[in-house]
Design a protein around this motif. Structure first.
Motif, PDB file in Angstrom:
ATOM      1  N   LYS A   1      55.728  85.452  21.114  1.00 29.58           N
ATOM      2  CA  LYS A   1      54.886  84.846  20.414  1.00 29.58           C
ATOM      3  C   LYS A   1      53.913  85.770  19.447  1.00 29.58           C
ATOM      4  O   LYS A   1      53.668  85.548  18.402  1.00 29.58           O
ATOM      5  CB  LYS A   1      54.313  83.498  20.672  1.00 29.58           C
ATOM      6  CG  LYS A   1      55.354  82.388  20.990  1.00 29.58           C
ATOM      7  CD  LYS A   1      54.620  81.062  21.470  1.00 29.58           C
ATOM      8  CE  LYS A   1      55.732  79.886  22.094  1.00 29.58           C
ATOM      9  NZ  LYS A   1      56.666  79.944  20.845  1.00 29.58           N
TER      10      LYS A   1
ATOM     11  N   ASN B   1      55.435  87.888  17.151  1.00 26.91           N
ATOM     12  CA  ASN B   1      55.853  86.908  15.813  1.00 26.91           C
ATOM     13  C   ASN B   1      54.724  86.957  14.929  1.00 26.91           C
ATOM     14  O   ASN B   1      54.619  87.126  13.854  1.00 26.91           O
ATOM     15  CB  ASN B   1      56.296  85.687  16.130  1.00 26.91           C
ATOM     16  CG  ASN B   1      57.612  85.627  16.561  1.00 26.91           C
ATOM     17  OD1 ASN B   1      58.282  86.674  16.717  1.00 26.91           O
ATOM     18  ND2 ASN B   1      58.055  84.677  17.450  1.00 26.91           N
TER      19      ASN B   1
ATOM     20  N   ASN C   1      52.519  78.606  15.455  1.00 25.08           N
ATOM     21  CA  ASN C   1      52.598  79.778  16.628  1.00 25.08           C
ATOM     22  C   ASN C   1      51.434  80.161  17.491  1.00 25.08           C
ATOM     23  O   ASN C   1      51.560  80.282  18.571  1.00 25.08           O
ATOM     24  CB  ASN C   1      53.320  81.151  15.939  1.00 25.08           C
ATOM     25  CG  ASN C   1      54.791  80.837  15.447  1.00 25.08           C
ATOM     26  OD1 ASN C   1      55.484  80.141  16.038  1.00 25.08           O
ATOM     27  ND2 ASN C   1      54.940  81.700  14.357  1.00 25.08           N
TER      28      ASN C   1
ATOM     29  N   GLU D   1      50.936  77.360  19.985  1.00 21.89           N
ATOM     30  CA  GLU D   1      51.742  77.411  21.028  1.00 21.89           C
ATOM     31  C   GLU D   1      51.226  78.375  21.955  1.00 21.89           C
ATOM     32  O   GLU D   1      51.259  78.443  23.263  1.00 21.89           O
ATOM     33  CB  GLU D   1      53.074  77.971  20.587  1.00 21.89           C
ATOM     34  CG  GLU D   1      53.934  76.980  19.717  1.00 21.89           C
ATOM     35  CD  GLU D   1      54.018  75.525  20.706  1.00 21.89           C
ATOM     36  OE1 GLU D   1      54.358  75.611  21.830  1.00 21.89           O
ATOM     37  OE2 GLU D   1      53.757  74.377  19.909  1.00 21.89           O
TER      38      GLU D   1
END
Length: 350
Positions: A197, A200, A226, A229
């Protein structure tokens, strides 16, 4: 001592040639038609302009910087009068030997050298040309200087904005790496998910928004999700709700403008809080303003004076640069909730 700024010969040479050529042609045709004597008009203007041009540039590039810009006005006046007298002598001599012994044939009677009326007529004519040409040059110089200053302010704005953006991004990734380090100490199996993550998020920051003034709000929301998360992997009990109450598909916003507000909610709401609750509301009001609101609960005993940090400070500075005074960023507390509300003018992709 401050250096006196000097006038610079920064207008292209062809523009000087065009100006003097046009002025000479206009005078030649005007007086040639008036006296019905074009050969005389040509010779007369040739002598005059051979004196006009040096006087104008001598005044602009020597007398003005040396005396006017240093506020030596009496010395400047004396130097200008001396220059005018020199011009008078040259014009009289050249006219007498090249054109006619009548040094002022335009007059209704014959004048002799150093006649007061002739001296005044020549000097006033030179002052007229000097004032007109200097006004044109100084106006063009002022316009160019104004454009330079505007360009300089714009570049300074971009540099300052880029500096703030560069501060925000390392700050965010430092916090995330600290989270990753804490998980690694626990030998948590969540580490691989955090790394993916984080990758990303870095891709978004390094490639998707690089050099971009505005990005779609939808992408910013995805970026925030994101990040959430990742934070959920660190916090055991956290509940995050995101409400998008309006059609925001075409809305664009400055990149990474909301992430500091979300970071702030996790950072301060999560202190001594075993049941962190965060709510994000995003909507468009009156088709004019984008309303972004984030709420987080906190422990009543928590000292709210510690809220803030470099992320929020830089966010405020970026908003000020981008929107000037056309935005609102306010924080309040209600019961055991801390609320930050940001309102910015709506921008569309088109």
């Amino acid at each position: 001592m401050n250096e006196i700024r000097k006038l610079k010969f920064d207008i292209k040479l062809k523009n000087h040639i065009w100006f003097w050529g046009s002025y000479f042609t206009l005078n030649f045709l005007r007086w040639g038609a008036y006296f019905n004597d074009y050969p005389y008009s040509f010779k007369s203007n040739l002598i005059e302009f051979s004196l006009h041009i040096p006087l104008v540039y001598f005044n602009l590039f020597i007398l003005v910087p040396k005396y006017v810009l240093k506020q030596k006005y009496i010395t400047y006046t004396a130097a200008l009068i001396t220059s005018l007298f020199g011009i008078y002598l040259l014009k009289t001599v050249l006219t007498y030997y090249i054109i006619s012994e009548n040094i002022w044939p335009e007059a209704n009677r014959e004048y002799h050298p150093f006649d007061i009326n002739h001296i005044l007529a020549v000097c006033i004519g030179e002052l007229y040309v000097l004032a007109m040409a200097s006004s044109v040059y100084l106006t063009l110089t002022w316009l160019r200087e104004r454009e330079r200053n505007r360009s300089l302010r714009e570049n300074q704005f971009k540099i300052k904005l880029k500096y703030l953006e560069n501060q925000i991004q390392p700050h965010f990734f430092l916090n995330t790496l600290n989270n990753l380090y804490a998980l690694s100490l626990e030998s948590s199996n969540k580490v691989p998910d955090v790394i993916i993550k984080l990758s990303n998020l870095m891709e978004y920051v390094l490639y998707d928004v690089k050099g971009t003034k505005f990005v779609p709000l939808i992408k910013e929301i995805d970026y925030i999700q994101n990040y959430i998360e990742i934070e959920k992997l660190r916090f055991e009990n956290v509940e995050v709700t995101i409400n998008l109450e309006s059609n925001i598909e075409d809305v664009v916003v400055p990149p990474l403008i909301f992430i500091s507000l979300v970071e702030n909610a996790f950072k301060h709401g999560g202190i001594n809080n075993n049941n962190l609750k965060i709510k994000i509301n995003c909507k468009v009001t009156n088709n004019k303003m984008l309303d972004f609101e984030i709420l987080n609960n906190f422990v009543i005993s928590q000292n709210l004076k510690s809220k803030g940090g470099i992320g929020l400070v830089n966010t405020k500075k970026r908003l000020k640069l981008i929107y000037k005074n056309h935005f609102s960023l306010k924080d309040t507390t209600k019961l055991n909730y801390y609320i930050i509300r940001l309102q910015i003018p709506i921008q569309n992709e088109d």
